[in-house]
Design a protein around this motif. Structure first.
Motif, PDB file in Angstrom:
ATOM      1  N   UNK A 122       0.818  -1.224   0.000  1.00 37.93           N
ATOM      2  CA  UNK A 122       0.000   0.000   0.000  1.00 37.93           C
ATOM      3  C   UNK A 122       0.842   1.259   0.000  1.00 37.93           C
ATOM      4  N   UNK A 123       1.943   1.227   0.735  1.00 37.72           N
ATOM      5  CA  UNK A 123       2.826   2.395   0.760  1.00 37.72           C
ATOM      6  C   UNK A 123       3.423   2.656  -0.623  1.00 37.72           C
ATOM      7  N   UNK A 124       3.900   1.562  -1.235  1.00 36.85           N
ATOM      8  CA  UNK A 124       4.469   1.720  -2.578  1.00 36.85           C
ATOM      9  C   UNK A 124       3.402   2.219  -3.560  1.00 36.85           C
ATOM     10  N   UNK A 125       2.212   1.653  -3.424  1.00 35.52           N
ATOM     11  CA  UNK A 125       1.095   2.016  -4.292  1.00 35.52           C
ATOM     12  C   UNK A 125       0.737   3.502  -4.091  1.00 35.52           C
ATOM     13  N   UNK A 126       0.772   3.941  -2.832  1.00 36.90           N
ATOM     14  CA  UNK A 126       0.511   5.357  -2.545  1.00 36.90           C
ATOM     15  C   UNK A 126       1.539   6.258  -3.210  1.00 36.90           C
ATOM     16  N   UNK A 127       2.795   5.803  -3.192  1.00 38.44           N
ATOM     17  CA  UNK A 127       3.843   6.603  -3.843  1.00 38.44           C
ATOM     18  C   UNK A 127       3.591   6.686  -5.337  1.00 38.44           C
ATOM     19  N   UNK A 265      -3.124   7.232   3.633  1.00 35.98           N
ATOM     20  CA  UNK A 265      -4.510   6.875   3.338  1.00 35.98           C
ATOM     21  C   UNK A 265      -4.580   5.653   2.437  1.00 35.98           C
ATOM     22  N   UNK A 266      -3.730   5.626   1.419  1.00 31.58           N
ATOM     23  CA  UNK A 266      -3.712   4.494   0.494  1.00 31.58           C
ATOM     24  C   UNK A 266      -3.300   3.222   1.229  1.00 31.58           C
TER      25      UNK A 266
END
Lengths: 371, 533
Positions: A122-127, A265-266
């Motif tokens: 999710x963190x990578x996706x948020x980035x 949030x992501x």
């Protein structure tokens, strides 16, 4: 008259139509002789089953990334956590070692692994989403589809010892649908499972009142998750996140890093997706791999939109109402339609019409960033 | 009607939603004359031109009163197309050119010369073959006639220097047959000095051909250099029509600014107090802000503790950029020192943590969370920066609703915010009340320095007075240093101790509120010599 008008405006036309349709179906099914208790049991079960997946939409919308079609990332993380936990439990032979405690430990491990994977992904996706500001929803749709395809390769290449998971003949690759009956399936929601496998003092988790099933364990878990999300959006961090979603300039000028809030949030949305799919599988009793989660993102998106959320604002009440209406219709439509016309796939057709139709409606109602 | 005028607009009155923006304005232009239309931002110049061009915005808001005469004949101009037919053209401030087209194509756009062919005889003139030769030579002629021998008519517009684009625009207007009147809307604003000089020469050339020119500008020196006569507007009112030969720069400036009788802040609020030159609250050293359209380019100024300091100046000169840079919305360079501490503006929230608070000029875009409640808006910054209105529950910091509610109610009472309660959504409030919410948010920070940008933009006179009085009050009672950025000189002059006039991103002059109107007018127009004398 005026209050009636504001009431109508608050409810909104699509919800009104769907709610009326839902009521119509209930009335029809009772008139056709279906047991109301069984019907409502089913509605409640499906409501709770999908609830967490829909809840996962809230942090995404509030933090400004819009409708998280990429929830498949969370779902894949959760599924990966679940299969790894089950394999670990099988290899360690937890059933023999811990008896009734074994499914709990498997469920716990599945959740833990799922949450860890989801947090990282999710963190990578948020980035990634911070790099495509303005077209998050398009990108997230493709990310959602891609991860399913990628996970298909992963499922095919995993070689597990647990016979419930692996293809019976090949020795490599996982099954399409793996039964959870020997594991954590129904642990929180199925009275039969709870009564037969769990000690007396845990029998409150799921019980029957006449024909009506009360999945109390699942209600508590889902309620607790809703409460956590509600509480989060009253916390300093959550309020900052809502601000970032609503007005980036405002939030920046209050000294908050908007990009970081969007990533958080992501990530939270993805984590909830992972928890959601494990609770879904728990209720359903099966783990569905491969292409099964492909369109789950759309169902979640449609549910929260029916509940009254927009692509910029969402509340817990939208989750509860939306999931109830969306799933309620599908549950009640099946027996009614089967009785009235003999087309087996009609509920599926209905599901597609409602979910895609409502997404289209909501998107047509959104105002552009610059308006 | 006197026939000596090519264009007469007489007794023009226009209201926008009950708000009078033009009151009995007269504008008279003779053939072949360069007539300057002068006034501050918001004086009504654009509205007057919109009426002249019959822009739809005029008619969709109820039309206007008064009469337009062209060559002595009463005329109605109900659409931009009619205006064009009557020989009125406009050179726009933002260029209306298609970059990928050549100069010829741009000049001839919409008025292409065609030759019939087989297809167009059947399907109509839209399928005519272009007569490129004729069009090129027309374009060449138009360019030559304004002395632009070095622009090639076959070059693409994209990549041309800004000045050239401006000249292509002019050539396009000249090329129109029967053009009698050309309006130049602040044509020199985007040009370099030499380009601007060239433009003024071209205007002379055009005027000598007998075409009248209306020249809209802020720059009084240019008016003196090129115009024959001028009309001065102030706050939608006609002030004077003057022949340039009969007036001076100082008189023009004075007429343009004018002192309004009305006092925006009562005198008894403005009590005497001592300010010390060695106690500095905020200092800018070679400060740059990269805000498009409002660039700050090397500003040096010291603001004393307890002072109300104003930044004035025309739009686009950079005064708006000052606050936005400190807020962290745009990149900055140079030093900003608050109470002796140099702020690291690359860190978000740095200024807020050091006792500064802001009220943005862009209420709806930056200042508010329109979809959230009044309460949430008021407490947002204080909560995020100072950890106020929070309760600790385990590792989480949760909103202290009771406390927030109490504070919001307090602020609503204190600032007289008209609403149904703290939970009302801010987007549904009127402009004045929204502004008060912005102010409440800044005050909740209990700032030592309060920066307010355009605090009265778009709010009615009653709310305006209240906001200004409140600013004065917190300055006098709490000793808060106030930096006020405003386009309205009257406002600045009614409560500031000193006013810096910003021009081209720099502080042009620091003035006292009771300096003469003429001095202000000249400073705003960027005329240095006269200020010194």
């Amino acid at each position: 008259m005026k209050t009636l008008k504001t009431l109508y405006e608050n409810i909104g036309l699509p919800r009104l139509i769907i709610a009326l349709f839902f009521i119509l179906l209930i009335v029809a099914s009772i008139m056709l002789g279906f047991s109301p208790a069984a019907l409502f049991s089913d509605v409640v079960r499906r409501w709770l089953m999908y609830g967490t997946l829909v809840l996962a939409m809230v942090p995404g919308i509030q933090s400004g990334i819009g409708l998280n079609f990429g929830i498949s990332l969370g779902i894949s993380s959760g599924l990966l956590g679940a299969v790894l936990a089950m394999e670990f439990a099988f290899v360690q032979d937890w059933n023999a070692l811990y008896g009734a405690g074994s499914p709990w430990m498997t469920l716990g491990l599945a959740l833990l692994l799922g949450v860890i994977f989801a947090a990282i992904v999710g963190t990578l996706y948020g980035m990634l989403l911070n790099r495509v500001k303005g077209s998050e929803m398009t990108v997230s749709t493709y990310v959602g589809f891609s991860i399913i395809a990628f996970m298909n390769i992963v499922w095919l290449s995993l070689s597990f010892k647990n016979g419930e998971l692996s293809w019976p003949l090949q020795g490599q690759g996982l099954r399409n649908t793996a039964s959870l009956s020997g594991s954590f399936g129904g642990l929180l929601s199925n009275p039969d499972v709870v009564q037969s496998t769990q000690p007396e003092w845990l029998h409150w988790l799921a019980f029957k009142v006449g024909d009506f099933t009360v999945p109390l364990g699942l209600i508590l878990v889902f309620g607790f998750l809703c409460f956590l999300v509600w509480l989060f959006f009253r916390s300093k961090m959550g309020i900052a996140m809502s601000g970032a979603g609503e007005n980036q300039l405002f939030t920046t000028s209050s000294g908050i890093n908007v990009d970081r809030k969007r990533i958080q949030g992501t990530a939270i949305s993805t984590v909830l997706g992972a928890v959601g799919i494990i609770l879904y599988a728990q209720t359903y009793g099966f783990l569905q791999l491969y292409n099964a989660p492909l369109m789950m993102g759309f169902a979640s998106v449609a549910s929260i939109l029916i509940g009254g959320a927009t692509i910029r604002r969402a509340k817990i009440s939208h989750v509860l109402i939306g999931t109830l209406l969306f799933q309620g219709i599908l549950v009640t439509a099946l027996p009614v339609v089967n009785e009235v016309v003999e087309i087996g796939t009609l509920p599926e057709v209905l599901r597609i019409i409602i979910s895609n139709g409502i997404i289209l409606y909501a998107l047509s109602k959104t105002k552009g960033e610059n308006q | 009607m006197d026939n000596q005028y090519l264009l007469s607009m007489s007794n023009i009155t226009k209201e926008y939603y009950g708000n009078r923006v033009l009151k009995n304005v007269n504008l008279n232009v003779k053939p072949g004359e360069i007539h300057a239309l002068v006034g501050e931002n918001g004086a009504g110049k654009s509205t007057l031109m919109n009426i002249l061009f019959g822009m739809p915005v005029i008619f969709s808001t109820g039309g206007f009163e008064g009469q337009i005469y062209l060559g002595g004949e009463p005329t109605t101009i109900d659409s931009p197309h009619t205006a064009m037919d009557r020989g009125i053209g406009m050179v726009h401030q933002e260029f209306m050119l298609i970059p990928e087209f050549t100069v010829t194509e741009n000049i001839k756009l919409g008025r292409e010369i065609g030759e019939h062919n087989a297809l167009s005889k059947i399907f109509g003139p839209l399928l005519d073959k272009m007569n490129w030769k004729q069009m090129s030579s027309d374009a060449r002629k138009a360019l030559d006639s304004i002395g632009m021998m070095n622009i090639e008519e076959y070059a693409k517009v994209a990549g041309m220097p800004i000045g050239y684009k401006q000249f292509v625009e002019i050539a396009r207007e000249i090329d129109k047959t029967g053009i009698k009147l050309l309006v130049f809307d602040e044509p020199t604003a985007v040009l370099t000095e030499s380009e601007a000089d060239r433009l003024l020469e071209i205007m002379r050339i055009i005027a000598n051909k007998g075409i009248a020119i209306i020249f809209i500008t802020h720059r009084l020196t240019e008016v003196m250099a090129v115009a024959d006569s001028m009309t001065i507007l102030r706050d939608g009112e006609f002030v004077a029509r003057k022949e340039v030969g009969e007036t001076s720069l100082a008189e023009m400036a004075e007429l343009m600014i004018g002192r309004q009788v009305e006092k925006l802040v009562d005198d008894d609020l403005l009590g005497e107090r001592k300010l010390f030159d060695d106690r500095i609250a905020l200092e800018f050293k070679d400060y740059y802000v990269d805000m498009p359209g409002e660039r700050v380019r090397g500003m040096d100024v010291k603001i004393r503790t307890g002072e109300i300091f104003g930044f004035g100046g025309l739009a686009g000169q950079g005064k708006i950029g000052i606050a936005n840079g400190i807020m962290g919305l745009y990149d900055t360079e140079g030093e900003v020192i608050a109470f002796g501490k140099t702020l690291d503006l690359s860190k978000l929230g740095e200024a807020l943590r050091n006792g500064l608070a802001f009220v943005s000029e862009d209420r709806r875009g930056v200042g508010l969370l329109l979809g959230e409640s009044i309460e949430r808006n008021i407490i947002f910054s204080a909560m995020q920066i100072n950890d106020q209105f929070l309760r600790r529950i385990g590792p989480m910091k949760i909103l202290d609703k009771a406390n927030a509610d109490k504070h919001a109610k307090n602020m609503i009472r204190l600032l007289d915010i008209r609403c149904t309660g703290p939970s009302q959504v801010v987007g549904s409030l009127s402009g004045g009340n929204q502004q008060k919410v912005c102010l409440a948010r800044a005050l909740t920070m209990v700032p030592k320095i309060l920066i307010v940008s355009e605090p009265t933009r778009g709010i009615d006179i009653g709310a305006k007075k209240l906001v200004l009085e409140y600013l004065t009050k917190i300055n006098r009672e709490l000793g808060t240093t106030i930096v006020m950025i405003s386009s309205e000189l009257v406002e600045l002059r009614s409560l500031c101790d000193r006013i810096a006039i910003v021009s081209e991103g720099k502080v042009f002059a620091i003035m006292k509120p009771d300096d003469p109107d003429a001095a202000y007018g000249l400073a705003m127009a960027g005329v240095r010599e006269e200020v010194a004398s």
